[in-house]
Design an enzyme around this catalytic site. Structure first.
Site, short mmCIF file in Angstrom:
data_model
loop_
_atom_site.label_atom_id
_atom_site.label_comp_id
_atom_site.label_asym_id
_atom_site.label_seq_id
_atom_site.Cartn_x
_atom_site.Cartn_y
_atom_site.Cartn_z
N ASP A 5 0.82 -1.28 0.02
CA ASP A 5 -0.17 0.02 -0.05
C ASP A 5 1.00 1.22 -0.04
O ASP A 5 0.53 2.21 -0.87
CB ASP A 5 -0.98 0.09 1.12
N HIS B 192 5.69 12.64 9.90
CA HIS B 192 5.14 13.93 9.15
C HIS B 192 4.45 13.10 7.65
O HIS B 192 3.42 13.18 7.46
CB HIS B 192 5.74 15.00 8.91
N GLU B 193 5.31 12.64 7.18
CA GLU B 193 5.10 12.17 5.59
C GLU B 193 4.00 11.14 5.58
O GLU B 193 3.18 10.91 5.01
CB GLU B 193 6.28 11.70 4.96
#
Length: 267
Positions: A153, A214-215
């Site tokens: 994914d 964060h990403e």
């Protein structure tokens, strides 16, 4: 007489600088050009109207996002914000290839690390990605499974310059990384600029754990937050501690997408 006037006009220098617009706020031409590039990249508009696409309108959007006085005028404080290292995802509008607020529908999300940085051992990168994902899974009913090959994914990797999407990296500083919202293809993928110096948080460089948290928040469907205490704030600071945690704003955002975990686990 007319010929003399014509000749005089022809002899005028062709590169006379035009006066900067009012919204340049007295900044230099170079600062104004850099600001235009920043605003077009991080404050895009889907509107067809001229006003919505004006630099003044984009400046006002940025000022609103960063909780500054909304004047539509450039100033030195805004320039300083623009010069900070940051995530490459825009602060407004749809930042992904997909509409609305997508999220993963499976309770188990797979991920694969396809390339590494030379700055850190592979095992350290693996551990930090696991830790980043655990920060999010501690708050929501979602778990993550690492796969070593095949389809996943979320694809995670380091790259330089152009690297197969429409958002090439820009070398050291400025854009550090970017990620895509959940979905097929590039959806969920997180890319980190190998031209940065990445650190485990204990040495000089960009704290990879912080950047990955964060990403991967984007990979789960979160946009940027205007809360300066949030992990999802777009700019990177130099003083992030090794033991940072998600802010309440981050937790509220991720739980709005996925709900609360019934048996929360804390590190």
């Amino acid at each position: 007489m007319q010929l003399a006037v014509l000749c005089a006009v022809c002899l005028l220098p062709g590169s006379l600088a035009l006066p900067l617009p009012r919204e340049a706020g007295g900044m230099s031409e170079q600062q104004w050009e850099q600001a235009q590039g920043y605003l077009k990249k991080f404050y895009p508009s889907n509107s067809k109207t001229k006003d919505a696409n004006s630099l003044e309108a984009k400046l006002k959007q940025m000022q609103k996002f960063f909780r500054l006085p909304i004047t539509g005028m450039l100033n030195s404080h805004i320039i300083k914000i623009m010069q900070k290292p940051r995530c490459g995802v825009p602060d407004v509008a749809e930042y992904s290839l997909f509409p609305s607020q997508p999220k993963w529908t499976s309770k188990i999300v797979t991920y694969r690390i396809v390339s590494y940085t030379r700055d850190l051992p592979h095992v350290t990168v693996n551990q930090l990605v696991t830790k980043a994902l655990k920060m999010w899974s501690n708050e929501i009913p979602l778990s993550f499974k690492k796969v070593s090959w095949g389809i996943a994914d979320i694809i995670i990797g380091f790259a330089r310059g152009a690297h197969g999407d429409a958002y090439p990296f820009d070398g050291p500083g400025n854009t550090l990384a970017h990620a895509f919202a959940p979905g097929p293809g590039l959806g969920g993928d997180a890319h980190f600029d190998e031209d940065e110096h990445w650190s485990d948080g204990g040495s000089i460089g960009i704290n990879f754990l912080y950047a990955a948290t964060h990403e991967l928040g984007h990979s789960l469907g979160l946009a940027h937050s205007s809360d300066p205490n949030a992990v999802m704030y777009p700019t990177y600071g130099e003083l992030y501690s090794k033991d940072f945690k998600l802010s309440q704003d981050d937790i509220n955002g991720i739980q709005k997408l996925y709900g609360k975990r019934s048996n929360p686990e804390k590190n």
